[in-house]
Structures are given as structure tokens and as C-alpha cells.
Design a protein around this motif. Structure first.
Motif, PDB file in Angstrom:
ATOM      1  N   PHE A   1      -1.450   2.606   6.673  1.00 43.90           N
ATOM      2  CA  PHE A   1      -1.867   3.295   5.525  1.00 43.90           C
ATOM      3  C   PHE A   1      -3.487   4.009   5.383  1.00 43.90           C
ATOM      4  CE2 PHE A   1      -4.691   1.694   1.426  1.00 43.90           C
ATOM      5  CZ  PHE A   1      -4.334   2.990   0.639  1.00 43.90           C
ATOM      6  N   ILE A   2      -4.192   2.946   6.104  1.00 46.54           N
ATOM      7  CA  ILE A   2      -5.629   3.321   6.578  1.00 46.54           C
ATOM      8  C   ILE A   2      -5.518   4.670   7.408  1.00 46.54           C
ATOM      9  CG2 ILE A   2      -7.721   2.992   7.749  1.00 46.54           C
ATOM     10  CD1 ILE A   2      -7.230  -0.016   6.734  1.00 46.54           C
ATOM     11  N   GLU A   3      -4.884   4.799   8.219  1.00 44.26           N
ATOM     12  CA  GLU A   3      -4.683   5.922   9.321  1.00 44.26           C
ATOM     13  C   GLU A   3      -4.447   7.396   8.353  1.00 44.26           C
ATOM     14  OE1 GLU A   3      -3.076   3.528  12.953  1.00 44.26           O
ATOM     15  OE2 GLU A   3      -1.978   5.232  12.132  1.00 44.26           O
ATOM     16  N   ALA A   4      -3.526   7.041   7.360  1.00 42.32           N
ATOM     17  CA  ALA A   4      -2.829   8.161   6.662  1.00 42.32           C
ATOM     18  C   ALA A   4      -4.054   8.689   5.661  1.00 42.32           C
ATOM     19  CB  ALA A   4      -1.838   7.543   5.770  1.00 42.32           C
TER      20      ALA A   4
ATOM     21  N   PHE B   1       0.957  -1.352   0.114  1.00 40.46           N
ATOM     22  CA  PHE B   1       0.149  -0.127  -0.017  1.00 40.46           C
ATOM     23  C   PHE B   1       0.733   1.331   0.067  1.00 40.46           C
ATOM     24  CE2 PHE B   1      -3.096  -2.981   2.216  1.00 40.46           C
ATOM     25  CZ  PHE B   1      -4.130  -2.966   1.204  1.00 40.46           C
ATOM     26  N   PRO B   2       0.335   2.527  -0.708  1.00 40.48           N
ATOM     27  CA  PRO B   2       1.471   3.546  -0.640  1.00 40.48           C
ATOM     28  C   PRO B   2       1.607   3.946   0.344  1.00 40.48           C
ATOM     29  CG  PRO B   2      -0.786   3.971  -1.256  1.00 40.48           C
ATOM     30  CD  PRO B   2      -0.926   2.536  -1.211  1.00 40.48           C
ATOM     31  N   VAL B   3       2.788   4.579   0.828  1.00 39.67           N
ATOM     32  CA  VAL B   3       3.323   5.046   1.966  1.00 39.67           C
ATOM     33  C   VAL B   3       2.820   6.531   1.615  1.00 39.67           C
ATOM     34  CG1 VAL B   3       5.578   6.030   3.364  1.00 39.67           C
ATOM     35  CG2 VAL B   3       5.493   3.553   2.086  1.00 39.67           C
ATOM     36  N   ILE B   4       1.871   6.971   2.532  1.00 43.06           N
ATOM     37  CA  ILE B   4       1.461   8.461   2.358  1.00 43.06           C
ATOM     38  C   ILE B   4       2.037   8.951   3.765  1.00 43.06           C
ATOM     39  CG2 ILE B   4      -0.467  10.047   1.992  1.00 43.06           C
ATOM     40  CD1 ILE B   4      -1.992   7.884   0.748  1.00 43.06           C
ATOM     41  N   ASP B   5       2.959   9.639   3.727  1.00 42.27           N
ATOM     42  CA  ASP B   5       3.764  10.202   4.807  1.00 42.27           C
ATOM     43  C   ASP B   5       2.870  11.783   5.059  1.00 42.27           C
ATOM     44  OD1 ASP B   5       5.276  11.264   6.556  1.00 42.27           O
ATOM     45  OD2 ASP B   5       7.351  11.073   5.492  1.00 42.27           O
ATOM     46  N   VAL B   6       2.016  11.885   5.699  1.00 36.53           N
ATOM     47  CA  VAL B   6       1.240  13.077   5.902  1.00 36.53           C
ATOM     48  C   VAL B   6       2.057  13.978   6.709  1.00 36.53           C
ATOM     49  CG1 VAL B   6      -0.831  13.705   7.200  1.00 36.53           C
ATOM     50  CG2 VAL B   6      -0.978  11.575   5.951  1.00 36.53           C
ATOM     51  N   LYS B   7       2.904  13.534   7.645  1.00 32.48           N
ATOM     52  CA  LYS B   7       3.790  14.479   8.582  1.00 32.48           C
ATOM     53  C   LYS B   7       4.516  15.402   7.643  1.00 32.48           C
ATOM     54  CE  LYS B   7       3.134  12.320  12.776  1.00 32.48           C
ATOM     55  NZ  LYS B   7       3.849  11.464  13.941  1.00 32.48           N
TER      56      LYS B   7
ATOM     57  N   ASP C   1      -6.704   2.625  -9.152  1.00 31.75           N
ATOM     58  CA  ASP C   1      -7.821   2.277  -8.948  1.00 31.75           C
ATOM     59  C   ASP C   1      -8.165   1.889  -7.317  1.00 31.75           C
ATOM     60  OD1 ASP C   1      -8.449   2.583 -11.609  1.00 31.75           O
ATOM     61  OD2 ASP C   1      -8.775   0.467 -12.043  1.00 31.75           O
ATOM     62  N   MET C   2      -7.077   1.236  -7.205  1.00 35.89           N
ATOM     63  CA  MET C   2      -7.112   0.613  -5.443  1.00 35.89           C
ATOM     64  C   MET C   2      -7.027   1.793  -4.568  1.00 35.89           C
ATOM     65  SD  MET C   2      -4.694   0.269  -2.837  1.00 35.89           S
ATOM     66  CE  MET C   2      -3.019   0.438  -3.588  1.00 35.89           C
ATOM     67  N   VAL C   3      -6.378   2.654  -4.689  1.00 30.96           N
ATOM     68  CA  VAL C   3      -6.225   3.855  -3.737  1.00 30.96           C
ATOM     69  C   VAL C   3      -7.387   4.766  -4.041  1.00 30.96           C
ATOM     70  CG1 VAL C   3      -4.835   6.126  -3.498  1.00 30.96           C
ATOM     71  CG2 VAL C   3      -3.553   3.998  -4.325  1.00 30.96           C
ATOM     72  N   VAL C   4      -7.885   4.871  -5.031  1.00 33.36           N
ATOM     73  CA  VAL C   4      -9.405   5.646  -5.403  1.00 33.36           C
ATOM     74  C   VAL C   4     -10.372   4.881  -4.484  1.00 33.36           C
ATOM     75  CG1 VAL C   4     -11.103   6.174  -6.882  1.00 33.36           C
ATOM     76  CG2 VAL C   4      -8.694   6.778  -7.343  1.00 33.36           C
ATOM     77  N   ILE C   5     -10.563   3.468  -4.695  1.00 29.87           N
ATOM     78  CA  ILE C   5     -11.501   2.771  -4.186  1.00 29.87           C
ATOM     79  C   ILE C   5     -11.299   2.827  -2.492  1.00 29.87           C
ATOM     80  CG2 ILE C   5     -12.228   0.276  -3.991  1.00 29.87           C
ATOM     81  CD1 ILE C   5     -11.784  -0.178  -6.853  1.00 29.87           C
ATOM     82  N   VAL C   6     -10.257   2.458  -1.843  1.00 31.62           N
ATOM     83  CA  VAL C   6      -9.976   2.822  -0.491  1.00 31.62           C
ATOM     84  C   VAL C   6     -10.342   4.080  -0.119  1.00 31.62           C
ATOM     85  CG1 VAL C   6      -8.668   2.438   1.238  1.00 31.62           C
ATOM     86  CG2 VAL C   6      -8.484   0.838  -0.616  1.00 31.62           C
ATOM     87  N   ARG C   7      -9.758   4.909  -0.889  1.00 29.69           N
ATOM     88  CA  ARG C   7     -10.360   6.190  -0.476  1.00 29.69           C
ATOM     89  C   ARG C   7     -11.778   6.469  -0.543  1.00 29.69           C
ATOM     90  NH1 ARG C   7     -10.425  10.856  -4.688  1.00 29.69           N
ATOM     91  NH2 ARG C   7     -12.256   9.461  -5.394  1.00 29.69           N
ATOM     92  N   ASP C   8     -12.531   6.170  -1.457  1.00 25.84           N
ATOM     93  CA  ASP C   8     -14.031   6.015  -1.559  1.00 25.84           C
ATOM     94  C   ASP C   8     -14.691   5.440  -0.137  1.00 25.84           C
ATOM     95  OD1 ASP C   8     -13.603   7.581  -3.833  1.00 25.84           O
ATOM     96  OD2 ASP C   8     -14.490   6.062  -5.172  1.00 25.84           O
ATOM     97  N   ARG C   9     -14.045   4.370  -0.084  1.00 21.87           N
ATOM     98  CA  ARG C   9     -14.844   3.573   1.286  1.00 21.87           C
ATOM     99  C   ARG C   9     -14.552   4.477   2.381  1.00 21.87           C
ATOM    100  NH1 ARG C   9     -11.919  -2.013  -0.843  1.00 21.87           N
ATOM    101  NH2 ARG C   9     -13.582  -2.498  -2.387  1.00 21.87           N
ATOM    102  N   ILE C  10     -13.266   4.986   2.671  1.00 20.13           N
ATOM    103  CA  ILE C  10     -13.042   5.438   3.925  1.00 20.13           C
ATOM    104  C   ILE C  10     -13.797   6.931   4.001  1.00 20.13           C
ATOM    105  CG2 ILE C  10     -11.223   6.742   5.312  1.00 20.13           C
ATOM    106  CD1 ILE C  10      -9.248   4.584   4.214  1.00 20.13           C
ATOM    107  N   LYS C  11     -13.922   7.667   2.925  1.00 19.10           N
ATOM    108  CA  LYS C  11     -14.638   8.725   2.797  1.00 19.10           C
ATOM    109  C   LYS C  11     -15.960   8.557   3.012  1.00 19.10           C
ATOM    110  CE  LYS C  11     -15.489  12.465  -0.489  1.00 19.10           C
ATOM    111  NZ  LYS C  11     -16.911  12.244  -1.184  1.00 19.10           N
ATOM    112  N   ALA C  12     -16.577   7.365   2.399  1.00 17.04           N
ATOM    113  CA  ALA C  12     -18.178   7.130   2.958  1.00 17.04           C
ATOM    114  C   ALA C  12     -18.328   6.846   4.485  1.00 17.04           C
ATOM    115  CB  ALA C  12     -18.397   5.927   2.112  1.00 17.04           C
TER     116      ALA C  12
END
Lengths: 612, 258
Positions: A597-600, A495-501, A550-561
Motif C-alpha cells: 500500500f505504501i509503495e502504491a 488498506f486500499p488495494v491501489i493497483d497502480v499497474k 480520512d485515513m487515505v488522505v492522511i497517509v498520502r499527506d505524510r508520504i507526500k511530505a
């Protein structure tokens, strides 16, 4: 006397050519016999008809989330069939042998399938399969041998795609295919056995029948060009269904008066035990099969680690004078020519001496430029060593050298002792803030969205990707070679490393992935063409990037919902929003886990709500 | 002159192996001690014996469940056969004691079932299916029995590709399939929903074993049914079975018309 001597010998089967002679001739024109699964192979399979497929939970959820209108997206329109499904497709097939000219030794058996112009090459010359970091293709890499009267074929390095056409039953890039081809007069039986640790609980076995055609049927092509099918959609839109919300999930069972669970139970659906199993399934249990099962820890990746871990640096030629170096953490790219080497990223830095030695085998020119896609250590760890091993002969006597602020970088005033290192300015800022040694910090930085350089006969561009993994990421595009180095914006392993900090965000990452896709052109049927070097994993093309996007968008959509429904982070995690991707990318320990990843994603959405 | 000698040498090289084979054959079949041909059991290119379970991965819905009346796509049925299929009435079959119509040789191998294959003697293979508790017998050599029952009369041969020059008539190469031709079956159903085959149907099957490296052993049965009365074209399918260790799962059940 002669006969007496011969009678004592076992009769030998002479061969007409050196090497292994095929015990059976598969050459000719073949047409599929469509007496099985005609509905699926013709009009298309029905939603939630997964009976007879040993799907694990991830596979079932992947399929239920799939919306077939995804093929309206440009990058999905011309995708070819994977090798196992190619053999079930409609259309004509042609098989021929390729022999070495002087010895007539059998080198390969070719299969051409009309549908999606599927060209499979089955190597018969004993060559090994490529390493784990080699590119994947829809048809994969196949080797064959004759066993008795059968041709037995092993195929690896296939892409992600469909194990069944149209209703989302997936096959992962970790799948292997074993096949037999047996000819019975003018009938050919091809058995396919797909083993997929990501989406299947046990091998999937099917057989395909072909009848021999005496003449060339004359139709072999399958033209496809992508285009705009639905206008004005946001670029971060990917059709999919939320878990448990597939509106047609019950149609198949209802139409044929079957229990809902009948086609959702995975492996048992293949066996005579299905009837007994169905007698014990309650309606409530059947309903649970439409969404992730609760109370479970995230699954972990079942994929092969593409890192060699053998203490060596491995060189994979990408295209022209561009090479991928694997073995020191993050992937390294080297471009060579009559000027000095242009290096993108420098790996972890634990094997820099071997990296330098590997580069020396590619060019006798010094390392002149180093570009960093990010500040992260897996990609800058070797900066100091590789930089110190290089030199930039374009700088001595340069006007700019006089202007360079001595003391800021510590090396810019002695270019014959150091390569020039370039990156977005935020890489410099973050490395300096982290206390990186001066010789490891890029001094040649850019501030805006683009940096360009013509070097070794190629136009090289760096494109800033703001707020993706961090706030300083760059794509590096070798335009003539048509190779894009993606850094950690894209990997095939995690899963992508999204380094929010450090300024990363899920929206920025999606935009960066889309930016890659804006620059790619496939060669044929959705594959090849522009190569993408991931930060980690195997050499890819746009297909891997679009699947990842697609994967990142789909996971984002689920978390957003879930956020919009008021869910807390703990509730989001409990919803297992990555359940269909965990067996591909999931990690539960180490520096970057599925939970992180989910937290990010959660925190970047909470900080700046996603826009469509 | 030199060229002529070379040509002669080439010709000799080509002809000598042929001559050897002819002489060896003559000696074996004539003046020498005739070598006893191996029994079919000894000649088997692979081991079929054991318990195998069907893998229902194709036509899944139609095989795991009894389809509705009239659901016979994509079978190449004749108009007469469609008429029969459209009038399927399982209650009528039950009343007539013909619950086993879908368990005849032409339909049996596509049902969810376990099969057991064993040599009854050196020339006879027995195949039992727990679905419907049926037994098929494959005879190498002259077929035995008069047929007329669900399983008909089956004659078996080892069917291997012929290699040139291996003997006067061509000899078998390595490997091969078990070929079984079944005739004189009692008319039955290709599918449980009354899709018919007739008394003149000829079922040809090829049994091939496929040992998947590092994994399972598969038995693949490719079958062709020719039935000019009911089928517009030959009907080809291929069925897969996975080898099982032991006898777990064997569950003989009576025929069911539904």
C-alpha cells in the motif's frame, strides 16, 4: 398441616410476570453527577492529556495526529457519541422498559440520552448479537442480563469514534463494551469497561454516576444539521498533524508542571506504579513518544475477520429488496423484484453454486443483470457461473441483439442462456487481456462517466471512478433503496488495494471515496441513511467511508511530505507512516500488504504529484 | 354465580401466598425452631477478600499528582472551604505532624493505592491501603470505637434491593452491595491540595463487585460525602479497583503531605 408442608420448602421470591423479573427498577429520569472529569465533560479535554488511558502506540499516535478542526468537515459535524462516551455526556437521561404486551415479559431496556439524542436499546430477550458483517452504529448492539442486583450489558458493533471527547483519544469499531448498572436508592452507578484490541493495551474502566430526577426535565433533543463551515477548501483536505509535529503536544504537561511522558505512557498511567515509572523516563525517551518508534515492523490488524469462513453463503438484508451476500471472497449484492435479479459483483467464484442457491431463496426470477465494480478476481470470479445460471429476457428479438458482434463475447447472441453483464469498458479490456473466458467478461460496457438502468422499480446508476483501485472501477447506486456498492474502493478490513499497474492511483481513490460521500445522506446524527456495501467487510454507512477517506488522505499527506523532503521509498517505510492505522488495517503477508500500500501511494505520487 | 366463583378463586390465589408467608414467618420466628441468621460473613453476596489495585482513570491529573493550590474544580465547596483550600500549606501540615490529612477515609480511596480486604472475624472487615499505610475497619452491627482518627468509625451492612412478598417485611433478592457508613473522622483533605472535609462529615460508600466476563474482577466503590460545613451539595464519586492475584506490588508507604 398446610404450614408443615410449606415450612419444608425454601421461600421463593414470586415474580409478577413470566420470565426474568428485574431485581431492580432502573426506570426514570436521571441526571449525570459531574463531580469527576468535569473539564473534559464540559469545556473539553486538553491536547495530549491521555493520562489514565491504556493507549497502545497506535492509539497514542492516532490521538496526536488528530486535529479537532476535523469536525468542521461536513461529514464529521453531526457524529453522535459512542456508547461508552454517551454515558459520560452532559444532559438528561431517561430509562424505560419495553415489555411484550400479552406476557409482560421484559424485552428491552431503553436509554435515551439528550446529548446527541443517543438512544440505546438493551435487549433483554436473549437474542444473539448480529454477525460480523452487520452494520455498526455509534451506540452499538447491546444485550443485557441481571446478575445479582446489577444489570450487566454487553455491547458490540460500535463505530469508530472517540473514547474521550475532543482530544482524539480513539475507540475502534472492534471495541466491545461491558457495563454494569447498579442502583443505590436514587443514585445510579454505571461502570463501563471498553476492550479495544486496536487502540488499547488493556481494558479501559470508568464509572459514571447519576442522580434520579423526580420529574421530567423536559429537554431531550439535540438538533444537528451539517453545513459549510469553512468555504473553498479542497475536497481532499483533512485536518491532521504530521507525526511529531503536533504543536500543542507539550502544553498540557507544561501547564500543570508534569513530566511530558506522564500522560503518554499508556497503561501504566492508570496504576500506582506511575510515579516510579516517571522517575526512570528520560527527556529523550519522552520525546520519542510523540512519533512512531523506529526500527519496528508494521503492526498487523487486530480486527475480527468479517468473513464467515464456514463454507456457507450468508444473506444480510440491506434495505427494501437489496441484499448483501457474504462468504465467497468479495461481497455480492443482489436486488430482486418482479424482474430478474440484478447482481453486483460475483465473488471469488469458489462457492458460486451456493451463491446461486442463495439468490434462488430471494427470488424465483432468473439472474438478469450482473454489474462488476472492478475486474479484480474477488469480484468477478463468479461471473461465468452466475452468468450462465441467468438469462436476460429483455434481449430476445431486440434490435440491439442483431447488432451485437457475435464472437466478441460468445454469449450475447443467446441471451436466454446467459445474464447480461455490465461494467466499465476497462473491465472488459483488462479481463480479455488477462485471458478470462468469454462467458466471464462483461459485454455491456460503458465508456463515459455514467451508466443507468431502471430495474425492479429502482433507478440504478453506475458511476465510473477513473484511476481509483484500477482504471475501470464503478460505484453502483440503487437510488430508491439508497444503497451504494463500492467494490474495493472502500473496505472495512484493509488498506486500499491501489493497483497502480492497472491504472489505480491514490488521488483517484480519494476522489472516488469523496464521490461516495457526495451521494450519501445520513439518517440521524451522522449515521444510517445511505448504506455502503464495501468490497470486503461489514455493511457500512457514510461514517465508515469518511473515516476511511480520512485515513487515505492522511497517509498520502505524510508520504507526500516525505517525498518533498527527498525521502526514498525505504525511508518512507521506515517512517512508519501508517503506524496509527496498522492495528486496524495492517497485513504483512498475503496478496496485499501494508508495504505494498505504501509503495502504491509512493509510486502514484511520484508519477503524478498530488494536487490539493 | 359462575362469575362470583371465578372472582373468589382469583382472590384466593392472590391471598394464599401472602398467608403462607405470614404463617411461615410466624412459625420461624415464634413457635418453631428459630433459624439462626447467617453471619455477615456467611451472608456476603460476593467475595471482597483479596488484593485490589486502584485504576486511576478519572480525575487522573488530580489523583496521580498533587494539584496546585486552588485547583478544586468541580468540588462543590462552600466559601469557608475554599478559604481553607486557598491557604493550604503542606509544610505547615508536616510541621504539625499531619501528613496524613489526605489519607483519611474520605480521601483515601481516591489515591493511587493497593488495598487488601479481609475478614477479621465473622462481623468485621478490614481494609488496608498501602498508600499512607492506613487501615479501615468495617463493623457489621454496632459500630465500635470512638473515632476521631483519620479513618473514623465505619458501620457496614449488606444492602440488597427488597423483593415484595418474600417475607413479612420484604426480603433481600439476590445480589447486593456492601454499604459502609463512616462518621467521626478527624478533619482531613478530599484532595491532597488541602480541600477540606470536617469532623461532622458523613461518608456513605457502596462496594460492588463486577466480574467482567472472560476478564477482570472489579471492585467499584461509589461514595457520597455529606459535609454541610464544607460542601454545598453531597459529593459523589465512584472509584474502580482491579483484583490482583497474589501480593505483587504491595508497597506500604508513609503519608506524604505533598
Amino acid at each position: 398441616m398446610l404450614c408443615v408442608t410449606l415450612s419444608g420448602q425454601a421461600p421463593q421470591i414470586p415474580t409478577a410476570t413470566p420470565g426474568q423479573a428485574p431485581p431492580v427498577d432502573l426506570s426514570g429520569y436521571w441526571s449525570p453527577v459531574l463531580h469527576e472529569d468535569l473539564t473534559e465533560r464540559g469545556p473539553g479535554s486538553e491536547i495530549a492529556d491521555y493520562g489514565g488511558f491504556p493507549l497502545n502506540e497506535a492509539g497514542r499516535l492516532w490521538a496526536l495526529s488528530y486535529d479537532s478542526s476535523r469536525v468542521t468537515l461536513r461529514h464529521h459535524q453531526c457524529e453522535a457519541y459512542l456508547a461508552p462516551y454517551q454515558m459520560r455526556a452532559l444532559g438528561n437521561f431517561r430509562i424505560w422498559e419495553e415489555r411484550e404486551e400479552h406476557t409482560q415479559r421484559l424485552l428491552a431496556i431503553h436509554i435515551w440520552a439528550q446529548t446527541t439524542e443517543g438512544h440505546r436499546i438493551i435487549w433483554m430477550d436473549g437474542r444473539p448479537h448480529p454477525p460480523a458483517w452487520a452494520p455498526h452504529t455509534f451506540r452499538g448492539f447491546s444485550t443485557g442480563r441481571f446478575v445479582g442486583n446489577a444489570l450487566v450489558v454487553r455491547t458490540t458493533h460500535m463505530k469508530n469514534g472517540a473514547l474521550r471527547r475532543g482530544n482524539g483519544v480513539p475507540q475502534s469499531d472492534q471495541a466491545t463494551l461491558t457495563e454494569s448498572f447498579v442502583r443505590h436508592d436514587d443514585h445510579l452507578t454505571n461502570v463501563t469497561v471498553v476492550t479495544d484490541p486496536v487502540f488499547l493495551s488493556e481494558p479501559m474502566v470508568r464509572s459514571n454516576d447519576f442522580s434520579r430526577q423526580p420529574v421530567d426535565p423536559g429537554a431531550w433533543l439535540y438538533a444537528c444539521d451539517d453545513g459549510e463551515q469553512i468555504l473553498d477548501r479542497p475536497k481532499d483536505y483533512v485536518p491532521h498533524y504530521m507525526f511529531g509535529k503536533q504543536p500543542f503536544a507539550r502544553e498540557f504537561a507544561a501547564r500543570y508542571k508534569l513530566p511530558l511522558a506522564s500522560s503518554l505512557l499508556g497503561g501504566v498511567t492508570m496504576y500506582p506504579e506511575l510515579a516510579a515509572r516517571l522517575r526512570t523516563v528520560t527527556n529523550a525517551e519522552a520525546d520519542t513518544l510523540l512519533a512512531p518508534l523506529g526500527g519496528r515492523s508494521p503492526e498487523t490488524s487486530k480486527g475480527v475477520d468479517p468473513e464467515p469462513h464456514d463454507g456457507n453463503i450468508h444473506i444480510w438484508p440491506v434495505r427494501d429488496n437489496v441484499y448483501m451476500l457474504v462468504g465467497d471472497g468479495g461481497n455480492i449484492v443482489v436486488q430482486t423484484g418482479d424482474q430478474g435479479a440484478f447482481v453486483v459483483d460475483t465473488g471469488e467464484g469458489t462457492m458460486s453454486e451456493k451463491v446461486i442457491a442463495a439468490i434462488r431463496t430471494l427470488t424465483n426470477q432468473p439472474i438478469q443483470f450482473i454489474a462488476n465494480t472492478t475486474f479484480r478476481r474477488e469480484h468477478t470470479g463468479g461471473n461465468a457461473a452466475l452468468g450462465a445460471a441467468g438469462q436476460d429476457p429483455s434481449l430476445p428479438g431486440s434490435f440491439f441483439l442483431v447488432q451485437s458482434p457475435r464472437g466478441v463475447t460468445g454469449f450475447f447472441d443467446d441471451p436466454l442462456k446467459h445474464a447480461t453483464m455490465m461494467a466499465h469498458v476497462n473491465v472488459q479490456v483488462r479481463m480479455q487481456a488477462a485471458g478470462a473466458p468469454a462467458g466471464a467478461v462483461p459485454a455491456d460496457t460503458y465508456l463515459d462517466d455514467r451508466r443507468r438502468k431502471f430495474h425492479n422499480g429502482d433507478a440504478i446508476e453506475l458511476f465510473h471512478q477513473p484511476n481509483a483501485v484500477t482504471d475501470g472501477d464503478s460505484l453502483v447506486h440503487f437510488r430508491r433503496a439508497d444503497v451504494i456498492v463500492a467494490g474495493d474502493i472502500f473496505t472495512t478490513t484493509q488498506f486500499p488495494v491501489i493497483d497502480v499497474k492497472s491504472g489505480g492511483s491514490v488521488q483517484g481513490l480519494i476522489a472516488a471515496l469523496n464521490d461516495i460521500l457526495e451521494r450519501t445522506v445520513y439518517r440521524h446524527q451522522g449515521e444510517g441513511g445511505t448504506y455502503i456495501v464495501p468490497g470486503h467487510g461489514y455493511l457500512a454507512d457514510e461514517h465508515e467511508v469518511v473515516e476511511y477517506r480520512d485515513m487515505v488522505v492522511i497517509v498520502r499527506d505524510r508520504i507526500k511530505a516525505l517525498i518533498e523532503a527527498g525521502a526514498t521509498l525505504q525511508q518512507v517505510k521506515a517512517a512508519r507512516v501508517t503506524a496509527d492505522y496498522d492495528t486496524q488495517f495492517g497485513v504483512n503477508t498475503g496478496p496485499w500488504t501494508t508495504d505494498m500500500f505504501i509503495e502504491a501511494v509512493y509510486s502514484s505520487l511520484k508519477a503524478a504529484p498530488a494536487k490539493r | 354465580m359462575k362469575l362470583g366463583l371465578t372472582k373468589a378463586a382469583v382472590l384466593l390465589a392472590v391471598l394464599l401466598p401472602l398467608a403462607f408467608n405470614v404463617l411461615v414467618d410466624a412459625q420461624r420466628g415464634g413457635r418453631g425452631v428459630p433459624a439462626a441468621p447467617p453471619t455477615p460473613r456467611a451472608a456476603a453476596p460476593f467475595d471482597l477478600a483479596g488484593q485490589w489495585v486502584s485504576l486511576i482513570t478519572e480525575d487522573w491529573r488530580q489523583r496521580q499528582f498533587t494539584p496546585a493550590k486552588g485547583d478544586y474544580v468541580p468540588l462543590p465547596l462552600s466559601p469557608a472551604a475554599r478559604k481553607i483550600a486557598d491557604s493550604w500549606d503542606p509544610a505547615k501540615d508536616e510541621a504539625a505532624g499531619e501528613q496524613c490529612k489526605a489519607y483519611g477515609a474520605a480521601g483515601l480511596m481516591r489515591l493511587p493505592t493497593r488495598i487488601r480486604i479481609a475478614w477479621e472475624d465473622d462481623t468485621t472487615l478490614k481494609l488496608e491501603a498501602d498508600a499512607g499505610t492506613q487501615t479501615r475497619t468495617f463493623y457489621f452491627g454496632a459500630p465500635q470505637g470512638s473515632g476521631g482518627d483519620w479513618q473514623g468509625v465505619s458501620s457496614a451492612t449488606w444492602d440488597a434491593p427488597r423483593a415484595p412478598f418474600a417475607g413479612r417485611g420484604g426480603g433481600p433478592s439476590s445480589g447486593g452491595s456492601l454499604k459502609v457508613v463512616t462518621t467521626r473522622m478527624k478533619p482531613g483533605y478530599l484532595r491532597k491540595n488541602g480541600v477540606p472535609y470536617g469532623t461532622n462529615a458523613v461518608l456513605t460508600e457502596y462496594f460492588d463487585r463486577f466480574d467482567v466476563p472472560g476478564g477482570d474482577s472489579l471492585l467499584v466503590v461509589t461514595s457520597e460525602l455529606v459535609d454541610t460545613e464544607n460542601l454545598m451539595t453531597p459529593y459523589w464519586t465512584s472509584q474502580q479497583f482491579k483484583r490482583e492475584n497474589g501480593t505483587t506490588g504491595w508497597n506500604p508507604t508513609p503519608c506524604s503531605a505533598r
